[in-house]
Design a protein around this motif. Structure first.
Motif, mmCIF file in Angstrom:
data_model
loop_
_atom_site.group_PDB
_atom_site.id
_atom_site.type_symbol
_atom_site.label_atom_id
_atom_site.label_comp_id
_atom_site.label_asym_id
_atom_site.label_seq_id
_atom_site.Cartn_x
_atom_site.Cartn_y
_atom_site.Cartn_z
ATOM 1 N N VAL A 48 0.848 -1.190 0.000
ATOM 2 C CA VAL A 48 0.000 0.000 0.000
ATOM 3 C C VAL A 48 0.886 1.244 0.000
ATOM 4 O O VAL A 48 1.784 1.381 0.840
ATOM 5 N N VAL A 49 0.636 2.128 -0.946
ATOM 6 C CA VAL A 49 1.402 3.373 -1.062
ATOM 7 C C VAL A 49 0.555 4.502 -0.480
ATOM 8 O O VAL A 49 -0.550 4.770 -0.953
ATOM 9 N N LEU A 50 1.072 5.152 0.554
ATOM 10 C CA LEU A 50 0.321 6.187 1.276
ATOM 11 C C LEU A 50 0.917 7.569 0.976
ATOM 12 O O LEU A 50 1.696 8.122 1.744
ATOM 13 N N ASP A 51 0.527 8.106 -0.165
ATOM 14 C CA ASP A 51 1.100 9.381 -0.596
ATOM 15 C C ASP A 51 0.690 10.545 0.299
ATOM 16 O O ASP A 51 1.505 11.423 0.600
ATOM 17 N N LYS A 52 -0.576 10.564 0.701
ATOM 18 C CA LYS A 52 -1.065 11.685 1.505
ATOM 19 C C LYS A 52 -0.435 11.678 2.892
ATOM 20 O O LYS A 52 -0.083 12.721 3.450
ATOM 21 N N LEU A 53 -0.308 10.491 3.485
ATOM 22 C CA LEU A 53 0.335 10.401 4.799
ATOM 23 C C LEU A 53 1.802 10.806 4.694
ATOM 24 O O LEU A 53 2.335 11.491 5.581
ATOM 25 N N ILE A 62 5.753 6.631 1.576
ATOM 26 C CA ILE A 62 5.489 5.631 2.612
ATOM 27 C C ILE A 62 4.883 4.408 1.935
ATOM 28 O O ILE A 62 3.881 4.515 1.214
ATOM 29 N N TYR A 63 5.514 3.250 2.161
ATOM 30 C CA TYR A 63 5.017 1.972 1.647
ATOM 31 C C TYR A 63 4.688 1.074 2.845
ATOM 32 O O TYR A 63 5.513 0.954 3.767
ATOM 33 N N VAL A 64 3.531 0.423 2.791
ATOM 34 C CA VAL A 64 3.151 -0.500 3.864
ATOM 35 C C VAL A 64 2.800 -1.854 3.252
ATOM 36 O O VAL A 64 1.858 -1.954 2.459
ATOM 37 N N LYS A 65 3.551 -2.876 3.606
ATOM 38 C CA LYS A 65 3.261 -4.250 3.182
ATOM 39 C C LYS A 65 2.182 -4.801 4.110
ATOM 40 O O LYS A 65 2.402 -4.970 5.314
ATOM 41 N N LEU A 331 -3.176 4.402 10.402
ATOM 42 C CA LEU A 331 -3.494 3.487 9.309
ATOM 43 C C LEU A 331 -4.986 3.189 9.220
ATOM 44 O O LEU A 331 -5.522 2.951 8.132
ATOM 45 N N ALA A 332 -5.668 3.205 10.364
ATOM 46 C CA ALA A 332 -7.105 2.911 10.393
ATOM 47 C C ALA A 332 -7.954 4.085 9.935
ATOM 48 O O ALA A 332 -9.083 3.896 9.462
ATOM 49 N N ASP A 338 -5.795 8.147 0.478
ATOM 50 C CA ASP A 338 -4.996 7.012 0.924
ATOM 51 C C ASP A 338 -5.901 5.825 1.230
ATOM 52 O O ASP A 338 -7.079 5.971 1.548
ATOM 53 N N GLU A 339 -5.324 4.629 1.152
ATOM 54 C CA GLU A 339 -6.050 3.400 1.451
ATOM 55 C C GLU A 339 -5.946 3.066 2.937
ATOM 56 O O GLU A 339 -4.914 3.289 3.569
ATOM 57 N N MET A 340 -7.017 2.523 3.501
ATOM 58 C CA MET A 340 -7.009 2.076 4.890
ATOM 59 C C MET A 340 -6.207 0.776 5.016
ATOM 60 O O MET A 340 -6.295 -0.104 4.167
#
Length: 406
Positions: A48-53, A62-65, A331-332, A338-340
């Protein structure tokens, strides 16, 4: 260099640039990926790529596996259990792991040979569930011991796979000793995700199993033409997952290894204390190991992966529980666009740390130590989802703010 602010403690290190852990490189872990690809339902978990965060926190990427999507387990642990248990069975059956996949173990002839085998382990929940799930899939039995204070929801999840599971009166490390003793006395197979003197082979197979997660993340970043991470945050209990990912990336990038930060709960910070002592030897932490980060509530480092963390990490950080709550909430409750990501107590502490050091000037020195700035591309591994749903809901709805004046 050592720093301590509002319960967050950090110590920096200078990683090596040679003697990489070859058992975690691409070639050595090819059989791992081959085996995992043969599992029903296998597919890479999302990156998940969180550009806004990232923009909000003043970093580039920011990348979240997201390991909540791993099989039906809501956590990454099945990667280690499936590979290690398959290796054990291959040894018992006299076949090479290169010649076997999970379809091989499902044949009637093989199932008859392994049906009476019993796998024993200790767990806070995720590893034990993975062992029970794998044993059930193989047609074997499992016995799982959990430390005191373990979540009933996590116990029930393990029981749902037909395991003989129970919550003990011991802390995690003593539950491991109990499981080892019971396996030895009853002719069972001890499958634990931590190594200690005289017990290294199976934990090393588990560690190799975890590299699939690192391989996937690296491939997803490259396939999407995203900037390679400048930083990787890895949470640690005994250090098996952190050692697996760091070992894989150290082999892959060598001298260009992203700056890797090891993060732990302050009530069970055996890796931090080992690094702080700076003798090169692991340091054990005793007591109740009381933290909401149940999957990280381990007081004795894996003796093999500790050497990887010692030699290749750039910093070690010990965090109070409020740090992981910060990450869970971030994240929640994503920013628009951005994706949850549903990240449990043991999955979000790295994101929480980045969030806090980016928001509070009082943590600027720690931010500088970690060399976080507007050019940073940061990779996180959210290793579990809401494995304790009741506590997850409580945490993500907390409204308290950190007050440095108190």
């Amino acid at each position: 260099m050592k720093l301590s602010v509002k319960g967050i403690k950090a110590v920096s290190a200078s990683p090596k640039t040679k003697d990489y852990p070859v058992f975690l490189n691409d070639e050595a872990t090819k059989p791992v990926r081959k085996l995992h690809s043969s599992l029903t339902g296998y597919e890479p978990t999302p990156l998940v790529v969180l550009d806004k965060l990232a923009k909000e926190l003043g970093v580039k990427n920011i990348y979240v596996k997201d390991e909540s999507k791993r099989f039906s387990m809501n956590a990454f642990k099945a990667l280690g259990a499936t590979y290690a248990m398959a290796r054990v069975l291959c040894d018992r059956l006299g076949v090479s792991i290169d010649e076997a996949d999970f379809n091989y173990f499902k044949s009637e002839e093989v199932k008859a040979k392994i049906a009476d085998l019993v796998f024993v382990t200790a767990t806070d929940g995720n590893h034990g569930r993975a062992v029970a799930w794998t044993a059930q899939m193989l047609g074997c039995k499992s016995v799982v011991y959990m430390p005191k204070g373990s979540s009933k929801f996590r116990l029930d999840a393990i029981l749902s796979h037909g395991s003989d599971a129970s919550i003990t009166e011991f802390n995690y490390d003593d539950a491991v000793r109990l499981a080892y003793k019971m396996a030895d006395e009853n002719g069972c197979i001890f499958v634990q995700d931590t190594a200690f003197e005289g017990y290294e082979e199976i934990p090393n197979w588990i560690t190799q199993g975890y590299t699939t997660m690192a391989y996937e993340a690296n491939k997803q970043i490259l396939d999407k033409n995203l900037p390679v991470p400048t930083h990787i945050f890895l949470q640690a209990g005994v250090g098996s997952m952190a050692g697996a990912v760091l070992g894989y990336f150290a082999n892959k990038y060598e001298a260009k290894l992203p700056k890797t930060i090891i993060v732990e709960p302050d009530a069970a910070d055996c890796i931090y204390k080992s690094a702080e002592k700076a003798t090169g030897e692991p340091v054990n932490v005793g007591g109740d190991l009381s933290t909401i980060m149940a999957g990280l509530a381990c007081g004795e480092p894996n003796t093999v992966t500790w050497q990887i963390l010692r030699d290749f990490a750039h910093a070690y950080v010990s965090c109070p529980d409020y740090v992981t709550v910060e990450g869970m909430k971030a994240l929640a409750h994503p920013m628009d666009g951005d994706e949850m990501v549903i990240s449990g107590e043991s999955g979000a502490v790295g994101v929480g740390l980045l969030s806090l050091i980016s928001k509070y000037k009082e943590l600027d020195e720690i931010k500088k130590m970690l060399e976080i700035n507007e050019d940073s591309s940061v990779l996180f591994f959210s290793t579990e989802g809401d494995t304790d749903p009741e506590n997850y809901i409580k945490c993500i709805n907390e409204t308290t703010e950190l007050d440095f004046d108190k």
